[in-house]
Scaffold this active site. Structure first.
Site, PDB file in Angstrom:
ATOM      1  N   GLY A 140     -13.271 -45.221 -30.387  1.00 36.48           N
ATOM      2  CA  GLY A 140     -14.271 -46.180 -31.224  1.00 36.48           C
ATOM      3  C   GLY A 140     -13.382 -47.848 -30.223  1.00 36.48           C
TER       4      GLY A 140
ATOM      5  CE1 TYR B 261     -19.569 -39.045 -24.440  1.00 35.27           C
ATOM      6  CE2 TYR B 261     -20.166 -39.711 -26.988  1.00 35.27           C
ATOM      7  CZ  TYR B 261     -19.624 -40.246 -25.856  1.00 35.27           C
ATOM      8  OH  TYR B 261     -19.787 -41.114 -25.384  1.00 35.27           O
TER       9      TYR B 261
ATOM     10  CG  ASN C 165     -13.033 -39.752 -37.880  1.00 28.73           C
ATOM     11  OD1 ASN C 165     -14.152 -40.540 -37.440  1.00 28.73           O
ATOM     12  ND2 ASN C 165     -12.998 -38.993 -37.027  1.00 28.73           N
ATOM     13  N   GLY C 166     -15.451 -40.697 -40.004  1.00 29.15           N
ATOM     14  CA  GLY C 166     -16.468 -40.175 -40.753  1.00 29.15           C
ATOM     15  C   GLY C 166     -17.857 -40.842 -41.455  1.00 29.15           C
TER      16      GLY C 166
ATOM     17  CB  CYS D 140     -13.304 -45.062 -36.759  1.00 25.46           C
ATOM     18  SG  CYS D 140     -13.125 -44.590 -38.466  1.00 25.46           S
TER      19      CYS D 140
END
Length: 472
Positions: A35, A254, A110-111, A7
């Site tokens: 996301g 990426y 996030n994570g 995210c």
């Protein structure tokens, strides 16, 4: 099958009420690539939290009418999500809000926590009742528990960080403060800046700062806690330097947008460098170099520059396919709808095709078929990452080697399977050249995990997500 990251987080604060929801809306647009399953915004209106979150893209969840319902506020936190831990359902949409004895809190994360299963078990045995299956609620529970005895919300968060293991870049909002924190390894990016009219902005990537007119100040350091108040920004560093920095190197390959800069390194420059290394390590006689949109384009440019082979546009991406796109079945193929080959550019040519990764190999095979059908004479595939060989426990949706084609086949075998004339990967030992630093996590490529490998992670997210989507 593509690799996905969990995210993007975004937060704003000023010493006066302003249209915080609008800032979040544009910030989330800039982070949409991180996301595409759900998103949410929570605005703090003088201690009253006004929130909206749902499944869908930012443009689908936040119409003009929905945005008009948000009041002006002095701060807000927002989130866009791709579900790794927890799957896709409305319960797991963020920000997650908690009402407790010491006040109100909204948190976006996030994570992935590598000790999430253990922490959830301990909390449940102590009486905690979970409403979601995401790691974020675990973090919220532990911070809330610490807040019952801590003198401030930032003290509670600091205490919680001694318990949390793994990846977490998060933004937390209380009635009076906006707080950012990055785990001691710095697995996931987080930065902040400020607009000319005094609005502080924190985000997963610097491209989101630019989107709302904020000037980049700096990255949040691994282990650092930043507290934004009407009086300014306070940095707490008791967790800094406790671990060796291990930023996910796949952010550069990426995940991140090419116009972002993470920990002082340009994402675009890192991808161009990957292409240059590929040209050196895997040279080939060819007529044109093309990239798979979007993350393969920068590396293709680098390959072209280093090899002297002309760069061209050989594939066009349909940019108007969103989450609500109805996936075709049977005779129709999604790749053919999302991508099309430029026949004039590739017909009769020896093509170097650059992509960021190969997971199962299915998508690569479809893309190569597109180019063959367009008349490409030869196709030499080059991958700007090493082969995926190991599960990731820090926020990437690979927790099983079962579907990783590189775990079961050599490069030559994969080339034959996908229909390429040759295949070359970025050497794992070359990763440090991309970012000019040895401080990164490459566990999905080499199996060198910075934390203890978690137990009880046998579930496969690919199959889990497909099952949950069928159940909705």
């Amino acid at each position: 099958m593509s690799i996905h990251e969990e995210c993007g987080v975004f937060g704003v604060m000023a010493d006066h009420p302003f249209n915080a929801a609008e800032y979040c809306y544009y910030g989330l647009f800039a982070l949409q690539h991180r996301g595409q399953e759900s998103c949410g915004i929570s605005v703090n209106d003088d201690g009253l939290f006004v929130s909206h979150k749902d499944l869908g893209l930012v443009s689908e969840v936040f119409s003009k009418d929905i945005l008009s319902l948000f009041p002006d506020g002095s701060m807000a936190v927002a989130h866009t999500r791709y579900g790794t831990t927890g799957g896709t359902n409305r319960r797991n949409c963020q920000p997650i809000e908690v009402n407790h004895q010491k006040g109100h809190m909204a948190i976006a994360h996030n994570g992935n926590l590598s000790n999430a299963d253990h922490l959830r078990s301990v909390l449940e045995l102590s009486g905690a009742i979970f409403h979601t299956t995401s790691d974020t609620e675990i973090i919220a529970y532990i911070v809330t528990k610490e807040r019952l005895t801590a003198p401030s919300i930032e003290d509670a968060l600091s205490s919680a960080m001694y318990t949390l293991e793994g990846a977490y870049s998060l933004i937390l909002m209380s009635p009076q403060k906006l707080i950012c924190a990055r785990d001691p390894y710095g697995f996931r990016p987080l930065c902040y800046g400020k607009t000319e009219d005094g609005v502080y902005v924190a985000a997963s990537e610097s491209c989101a700062l630019t989107a709302v007119g904020a000037s980049f100040i700096r990255d949040v350091e691994p282990g650092e806690i930043l507290i934004f108040t009407p009086d300014g920004v306070v940095s707490r560093r008791e967790h800094c330097g406790q671990k060796e920095k291990k930023l996910c190197v796949f952010e550069y390959i990426y995940f991140a947008r090419p116009d972002s800069s993470i920990d002082g390194c340009s994402v675009h420059a890192a991808r161009v460098k990957a292409g240059e290394i590929l040209a050196e390590k895997h040279p080939v006689d060819a007529d044109i170099v093309i990239g798979v949109p979007d993350s393969g384009l920068d590396a293709a440019l680098g390959y072209s520059r280093a090899s002297g082979i002309p760069y061209g546009i050989g594939l066009i991406k349909n940019k108007y396919i969103g989450r609500t796109f109805i996936a075709p079945e049977n005779r129709l193929n999604q790749v053919n709808i999302k991508l099309s080959a430029v026949e004039h550019a590739v017909k009769g040519k020896r093509v170097v095709l650059i992509d960021d990764s190969i997971v199962r190999g299915t998508t690569s095979g479809h893309i190569i078929s597109l180019l063959r059908n367009a008349g490409a004479k030869e196709i030499h595939m080059r991958i700007s990452a090493p082969p995926f060989l190991h599960p990731c426990y820090y926020g990437t949706d690979i927790d099983s080697t079962e579907h990783l084609i590189a775990c079961h086949h050599s490069a030559a075998e994969i080339a034959e399977m996908i229909g390429a004339d040759s295949l070359g990967y970025l050497p794992v030992e070359s990763l440090s050249e991309l970012i000019g630093s040895p401080h990164y996590c490459s566990a999905c490529f080499d199996g060198n995990y910075p934390t203890a490998i978690p137990t009880g992670t046998g579930r496969n997210h690919f199959e889990q997500r497909l099952s949950e989507q069928k159940d909705r």
